[in-house]
Design an enzyme around this catalytic site. Sequence first.
Site, PDB file in Angstrom:
ATOM      1  N   CYS B  31      -9.419 -59.203  83.277  1.00  0.00           N
ATOM      2  CA  CYS B  31      -9.735 -57.807  82.951  1.00  0.00           C
ATOM      3  C   CYS B  31      -8.479 -57.050  82.558  1.00  0.00           C
ATOM      4  CB  CYS B  31     -10.357 -57.098  84.145  1.00  0.00           C
ATOM      5  SG  CYS B  31     -11.925 -57.791  84.615  1.00  0.00           S
ATOM      6  N   ASP B  33      -6.027 -56.253  84.647  1.00  0.00           N
ATOM      7  CA  ASP B  33      -5.501 -55.415  85.729  1.00  0.00           C
ATOM      8  C   ASP B  33      -5.464 -56.177  87.043  1.00  0.00           C
ATOM      9  OD1 ASP B  33      -6.911 -52.510  84.363  1.00  0.00           O
ATOM     10  OD2 ASP B  33      -4.823 -52.707  84.992  1.00  0.00           O
ATOM     11  N   CYS B  57      -1.607 -51.929  82.559  1.00  0.00           N
ATOM     12  CA  CYS B  57      -1.069 -50.956  81.626  1.00  0.00           C
ATOM     13  C   CYS B  57      -0.265 -49.889  82.366  1.00  0.00           C
ATOM     14  CB  CYS B  57      -2.198 -50.302  80.852  1.00  0.00           C
ATOM     15  SG  CYS B  57      -3.291 -49.362  81.911  1.00  0.00           S
ATOM     16  N   CYS B 100      -8.204 -47.524  86.382  1.00  0.00           N
ATOM     17  CA  CYS B 100      -6.910 -47.836  86.986  1.00  0.00           C
ATOM     18  C   CYS B 100      -6.783 -47.163  88.349  1.00  0.00           C
ATOM     19  CB  CYS B 100      -5.760 -47.356  86.095  1.00  0.00           C
ATOM     20  SG  CYS B 100      -5.692 -48.162  84.489  1.00  0.00           S
TER      21      CYS B 100
END
Lengths: 428, 132
Positions: B31, B33, B57, B100
């Site tokens: 994914c 992350d 990110c 996030c």
Amino acid sequence: MGSPSAAGRERGGAAKGLAATSAGVGTVERSRKLVVCVPQDPRVLDSMLPYLTAYYGNPHSRTHAYGWESEAAMENARRQVADLIGADSREIIFTSGATESNNMAIKGVARFYKSRKKHIITTQTEHKCVLDSCRSLETEGFRVTYLPVKKNGLIDLKELEAAFQPDTSLVSVMTVNNEIGVKQPICDIGEICRARKVFFHTDAAQAIGKIPMDVNNMKIDLMSISGHKIYGPKGVGALYVRRRPRVRLEPLQSGGGQERGLRSGTVPTPLAVGLGAACEVAQQEMEYDHKRILQLAERLVTKIMSEVPDVVMNGDREHRYPGCINLSFAYVEGESLLMALKDVALSSGSACTSASLEPSYVLRAIGTDEDLAHSSIRFGIGRFTTEEEVDYTVQKCIQHVKRLREMSPLWEMVQDGIDLKSIKWTQH
Amino acid sequence: VVDHYENPRNVGSLDRNAKNVGTGLVGAPACGDVMKLQVEVDENGKIVDARFKTFGCGSAIASSSLATEWVKGKTVDEALKIKNTDIAKELCLPPVKLHCSMLAEDAIKAALADYKLKQESNRESDKKADNA
């Protein structure tokens, strides 16, 4: 090929040359990228200026001198585009860009022959406008075969041959891929299509002016051309449509019948002149540019790979255009690396740059593991890229990959000898 | 976000085998992350140190960096109250990056859950040792 124009190159040197761009879905473009959009060559700008200021006549007005001047300029530009690809001027249609050209070619040919032919072949790695045009044709009742690609990004010619059906009207395969830079075997594909009397269209936006193209040697029937990919203006492109044997297509735009009835609408003289000039300049500079870009690309890749372990180049190493390099940096996420290299203009193949969590479809088509797809960055090297820019990018890239790996739990686990594939990750 | 990305706080690792360290590993590379968050808790149930490592990110890095800053000095129960919406608001995350902050909240909870589990199993083994 003529010798390079030193004056033009010097003036162009002022523009920032190197750009790393993203191969993502729906990416947000940050700043200049030499694969996706490029600075205009100043020689092109010079050729356009008179037509933006003094010579503003409509090139289709037959009755006065203003019109004649513009028409002459437009026809000259048409000839310049044709010369670059070995075509006749009468086979060049000006459009608003490669997207329109692709739409015209695919939908136009399909719809014209739809009473007898309902099948189209293309590949999974085409540009979105090609894939989307095909999808829209499917809703009109056409059948489309999307050929898979091998791990190196090239199609399998045997699979192409097997995909033909009695009612196939068109094959569309792009020459150079915009995300990973691989070059498809266009000559072979042309042969196969000609033998079966099926029209062959290629989206040559990334190839034109960078590698030699000849529509007769390569047996190409339709070709899409983009102005701004060859240091020309934005907002203009062209479609090559073969006259012998005749390719017919249903126009997308109805109107006054300009461009042989295939594309109505006033041709934007300054833009067309710019496209023509860009093609002529490209023809002169092609050999020199190619040698220089190849050298810079090798410098970039060799330096990065010698300093940083676990870097993968996506796409075939040999059959490619050197100016478009796509690298995956394992254990480092693409967008975080982009933020670090923000003054070089980057985007990545990672999901974070798109609205969904899906990584690039091109990387997926070549079989890249999902986590590597999230770790990929595309570097674009062009006519105006300098060695300093390459070195700067390489140095920053190495520095930040190392820094981000220190911050990465995946890198830590790998250093500890853990096999990442054995871990059961939490659902997200 | 840029600040946290360029100057992340508390990057690193704690000894995962230590008795008072809880480790949370959430997300998936597929994914894009993955966050690892570790907390060190003292005898009074207060979090005295926290470290993180993130594959993700800029927003993911910022969210986890902020998470480590916030949990420090809180008790375990207070830390459990940290919500992803607070993280997102503090960092002004756009809608597309909200996941996030959610992952950061998950990471905090996972780390604390791991710590609690360790405490319970330690109490069990202590009891056994006493009874032996």
